[in-house]
Write a protein that holds these residues in place. Structure first.
Motif, PDB file in Angstrom:
ATOM      1  N   ASP A  24      -5.607 -13.438   3.282  1.00 48.31           N
ATOM      2  CA  ASP A  24      -6.661 -12.508   2.902  1.00 48.31           C
ATOM      3  C   ASP A  24      -6.615 -11.283   3.809  1.00 48.31           C
ATOM      4  OD1 ASP A  24      -8.748 -11.672   1.369  1.00 48.31           O
ATOM      5  OD2 ASP A  24     -10.184 -13.143   2.103  1.00 48.31           O
ATOM      6  N   SER A  25      -6.969 -10.133   3.258  1.00 44.44           N
ATOM      7  CA  SER A  25      -7.013  -8.889   4.024  1.00 44.44           C
ATOM      8  C   SER A  25      -8.361  -8.216   3.816  1.00 44.44           C
ATOM      9  CB  SER A  25      -5.905  -7.946   3.560  1.00 44.44           C
ATOM     10  OG  SER A  25      -6.024  -6.703   4.209  1.00 44.44           O
ATOM     11  N   PHE A  26      -8.887  -7.649   4.881  1.00 42.87           N
ATOM     12  CA  PHE A  26     -10.152  -6.927   4.800  1.00 42.87           C
ATOM     13  C   PHE A  26      -9.917  -5.419   4.842  1.00 42.87           C
ATOM     14  CE2 PHE A  26     -11.085 -11.085   6.641  1.00 42.87           C
ATOM     15  CZ  PHE A  26     -11.974 -11.540   5.690  1.00 42.87           C
ATOM     16  N   SER A  27      -8.659  -5.019   4.786  1.00 45.22           N
ATOM     17  CA  SER A  27      -8.284  -3.611   4.829  1.00 45.22           C
ATOM     18  C   SER A  27      -7.770  -3.171   3.462  1.00 45.22           C
ATOM     19  CB  SER A  27      -7.186  -3.400   5.878  1.00 45.22           C
ATOM     20  OG  SER A  27      -6.687  -2.092   5.814  1.00 45.22           O
TER      21      SER A  27
END
Length: 105
Positions: A24-27
């Motif tokens: 998962d990426s939050f960017s």
């Protein structure tokens, strides 16, 4: 024999170097992939086993246009990369996780 692809950018996910898998990426920024070795194989040959607990996502690879634009349409897919993933492959599809080539100039 094969090809070594460098400069590929992962969109809508992040590459975990330690685990060698999508996560998962939050960017919203692209994440660089390490160099990828691509070879051909005969149909019916089984893939190498995936690490325990990881799924496999057939990640589409698109060519980036001259201004950094990419049209996400099936006719623009160059190939699929089988990438180990900590995310569900269905989640990757829903998030449109994909890889782009370096921007052409």
């Amino acid at each position: 024999m094969g090809l070594l692809l460098i400069g590929l950018q992962l969109q809508h996910a992040e590459w975990n170097q330690t685990d060698g898998a999508l996560q998962d990426s939050f960017s919203s920024q692209p994440c660089p992939l390490p160099p990828v070795s691509v070879t051909t194989r005969a149909r019916g040959v089984k893939d190498a086993p995936v690490s325990a607990g990881l799924g496999m996502y057939s990640c589409p690879v698109y060519m980036t246009g001259p201004l950094g634009t990419t049209k996400l349409h099936s006719k623009n897919i160059l190939m699929h990369l089988p990438l180990p993933t900590k995310l569900s492959p269905d989640t990757c599809v829903q998030r449109r996780v994909h890889v782009c080539s370096p921007t052409l100039t």
